[in-house]
Design a protein around this motif. Structure first.
Motif, PDB file in Angstrom:
ATOM      1  N   SER A 193     114.163 -13.928  41.306  1.00  0.00           N
ATOM      2  CA  SER A 193     114.020 -12.782  42.202  1.00  0.00           C
ATOM      3  C   SER A 193     113.472 -13.227  43.554  1.00  0.00           C
ATOM      4  O   SER A 193     112.666 -14.150  43.644  1.00  0.00           O
ATOM      5  CB  SER A 193     113.076 -11.761  41.543  1.00  0.00           C
ATOM      6  OG  SER A 193     112.391 -11.000  42.492  1.00  0.00           O
ATOM      7  N   VAL A 229     115.498  -2.762  44.639  1.00  0.00           N
ATOM      8  CA  VAL A 229     115.621  -4.112  44.061  1.00  0.00           C
ATOM      9  C   VAL A 229     116.795  -4.058  43.091  1.00  0.00           C
ATOM     10  O   VAL A 229     116.759  -3.343  42.096  1.00  0.00           O
ATOM     11  CB  VAL A 229     114.343  -4.511  43.296  1.00  0.00           C
ATOM     12  CG1 VAL A 229     114.493  -5.890  42.686  1.00  0.00           C
ATOM     13  CG2 VAL A 229     113.133  -4.464  44.214  1.00  0.00           C
ATOM     14  N   SER A 303     108.613  -6.469  43.060  1.00  0.00           N
ATOM     15  CA  SER A 303     109.594  -7.013  42.116  1.00  0.00           C
ATOM     16  C   SER A 303     108.944  -8.020  41.164  1.00  0.00           C
ATOM     17  O   SER A 303     109.183  -7.997  39.954  1.00  0.00           O
ATOM     18  CB  SER A 303     110.740  -7.663  42.895  1.00  0.00           C
ATOM     19  OG  SER A 303     111.620  -8.297  42.014  1.00  0.00           O
TER      20      SER A 303
END
Ligand code: NAG
Length: 537
Positions: A193, A229, A303
């Motif tokens: 991520s 996200v 995230s």
């Protein structure tokens, strides 16, 4: 005549292969600062207790990771001074962090990036670009092999600008995430991520074939301009960690998130889109969630928090963490580089941002170590800021290249000569080399002509049909006409991923039966072979 031309080109291609020139991708001229900063590596976790490295080459970093994970190396650049991997206590999670644009001067007061454990990552290639360097670190090969010469580049023959890590511009070399997936038969949990799509793609798995994700636990996420996200390649299987804009905001309000990212003694409040932070001395800093640059910085932290929390609490992820198959998780902090670029390294905004990133890394290590019973190996790479060309240097270069190139402020350290001025490449390059400021140097390259051009010119049969590369809806603004060179590199990628590993495994099994028996006798349960045969215990 044709033959001579071909031989000549082959020679040119071979001689350039030794450099970091990538045909159809690199600039005709590449400007290199004579001095540049190195990125830094920090190793955490008991697997690295006995490692006392001070320097390592960029292409060797992946070998440290494959070594502790018990995987085959991605290259044969051996790293000396690594302790024998412990068979009984192999890490069950490899946690990889990269923080973009931090110099060692930024880290002087840092606890997690402490100077005793700092390992300098020596560059074996130029030019410097963060995406290119990150790709080298996780693949163990230089840009002339992985093909990611920069975050974006101009196809010198078509003049089109393209972005790295779109469908036709993937890395040609497998990274550690692919290696882990292949070595553990697709049973590993692999998560990556970042706020930046290219960085998340570089460290994670980024193939566009969404069917490969259907049953696999492969998650590659980036922050969208909308603030949400989302997975980089949409597919039913891998949206479990998605967050809408509203969910992101809800998380920012939560005490749990604030504790996760704030160093001890700091406080925060969130109201009307403004995240206000007070440090332990009472200094205040405000982060505007509704402004893209600072908003994506906060979202990137959200995230990480969300992924760690999900692994701790969600049954599906808990089971994946608890099984015997090692997992690979990478978090890249990309948006802090924009804070540093726009506000400066000495700004409060950057200092606060760096402290939050550090605390987020610390919390992630602590919490995931809890989940994985301390069997976590962790590497943190602080990527040095890219060389900033001064206005003076840019003016000087512009005065030499004149009207013959694409806007160099967009392409430096690469300089691309426009197709219509292609016969002047040599002249321009010589002029640059003779009058370049002494703190810079210039390398010159000649691109080969596209194969189709050669065939047209010689009147021979048309080029073999190429499978058209479907355009990625996400990348329509940057679409490159698929060119032959790119497709060739894609075939090399397919070779590396789908053929390279089975071949090595066959050799490994055929040639090394004794070796395997030795491991099985000494280790009984926890070996690569047992783990990849899905045994649960
Ligand atoms: C992961 O590994 C499995 C099993 O080897 C393979 O079928 C799958 O294609 C791999 N996934 C990717 C994205 O490479």
């Amino acid at each position: 005549m044709k033959v001579v031309l071909f031989v000549l080109m082959a020679i040119i291609a071979v001689s350039f292969a030794a450099t970091n020139f990538v045909d159809h991708r690199s600039g005709h001229i590449v400007i290199k600062p004579t001095e540049s900063q190195n990125s830094k590596l920090f190793l955490k976790g008991s697997a690295f207790d006995k490692v006392s490295l001070k320097n390592i080459n960029d292409v060797q970093v992946s070998n440290i990771i494959t070594h502790v994970m018990g995987l085959l190396p991605l290259n044969n650049e051996e790293v000396s001074g690594l302790p024998a991997a412990s068979i009984f206590n192999k890490p069950k999670l490899n946690l990889f962090f990269s923080v973009e644009s931090v110099s060692s001067d930024d880290l002087v007061n840092s606890k997690i990036f402490n100077s005793e454990s700092m390992i300098s990552i020596e560059k074996t290639f130029t030019p410097q670009d963060l995406i290119s360097e990150l790709t080298t670190i996780v693949t163990g090969v230089t840009p002339n092999v992985h093909g990611i010469v920069s975050s974006n580049w101009i196809n010198p023959t078509t003049g089109h600008k393209v972005h790295a890590y779109e469908k036709s511009t993937q890395s040609s070399a497998a990274n550690i995430a692919y290696l882990a997936n292949a070595s553990f038969n697709g049973k590993s949990m692999i998560i990556s991520s970042s706020a930046d799509k290219k960085s998340a793609s570089a460290t994670g798995i980024h193939t566009g074939v969404s069917s490969l994700y259907k049953d696999a636990d492969i998650y590659t996420y980036s922050v969208r301009p909308s603030g949400s996200v989302l997975p980089i390649f949409g597919s039913n299987g891998n949206d479990k960690l998605s967050l809408t804009n509203n969910q992101v905001e809800t998380i920012i309000y939560s005490k749990e998130f604030q504790q996760f990212i704030l160093p001890a003694g700091w406080k925060a409040t969130f109201s009307r889109g403004i995240f206000t932070i007070v440090d332990e001395k009472g200094n205040v800093n405000k982060i505007d969630f509704d402004q893209h640059e600072t908003g994506s910085f906060l979202t990137e932290l959200v995230s990480v928090f969300n992924i760690v929390k999900t692994i701790k609490t969600n049954e599906h992820f808990k089971a994946l963490a608890a099984d015997s198959i090692p997992d690979f998780i990478s978090f890249d902090f990309a948006s802090i580089s924009r804070v540093r670029e726009s506000q400066g390294a000495n700004s409060d905004a950057f200092k606060f941002a760096l402290a939050l990133v550090e605390q987020t890394i610390q919390s992630t290590i602590t919490q995931l170590s809890g989940v994985y019973g301390d069997r976590v190996a962790c590497e943190i790479v602080a990527l040095a800021p890219k060389h900033a060309f001064t206005e003076e240097q840019i003016e000087k270069l512009e005065s030499i290249v004149g009207e013959h190139t694409h806007d160099i402020t967009e392409t430096l350290p690469h300089i691309y000569v426009l197709p219509e001025s292609s016969e002047k490449v040599d002249d321009i390059c010589q002029q640059i080399q003779s009058s370049i400021p002494s703190e810079l140097s210039a390398q010159c390259f000649i691109h080969t002509l596209p194969v189709s051009f050669l065939q047209d010119a010689s009147g021979s049969a048309p080029a073999p049909t190429q499978t058209p590369v479907p355009s990625d809806s996400d990348s329509s603004a940057s679409g490159e006409n698929p060119i032959i060179a790119t497709q060739n590199t894609n075939r090399i990628a397919a070779f590396q991923i789908f053929l390279f590993f089975p071949i090595v495994f066959a050799l490994f099994i055929g040639g090394g039966i004794l070796y395997i028996m030795k491991i099985s006798f000494t280790a009984q349960s926890d070996t690569l072979l047992y783990r990849s045969s899905q045994r649960q215990y």
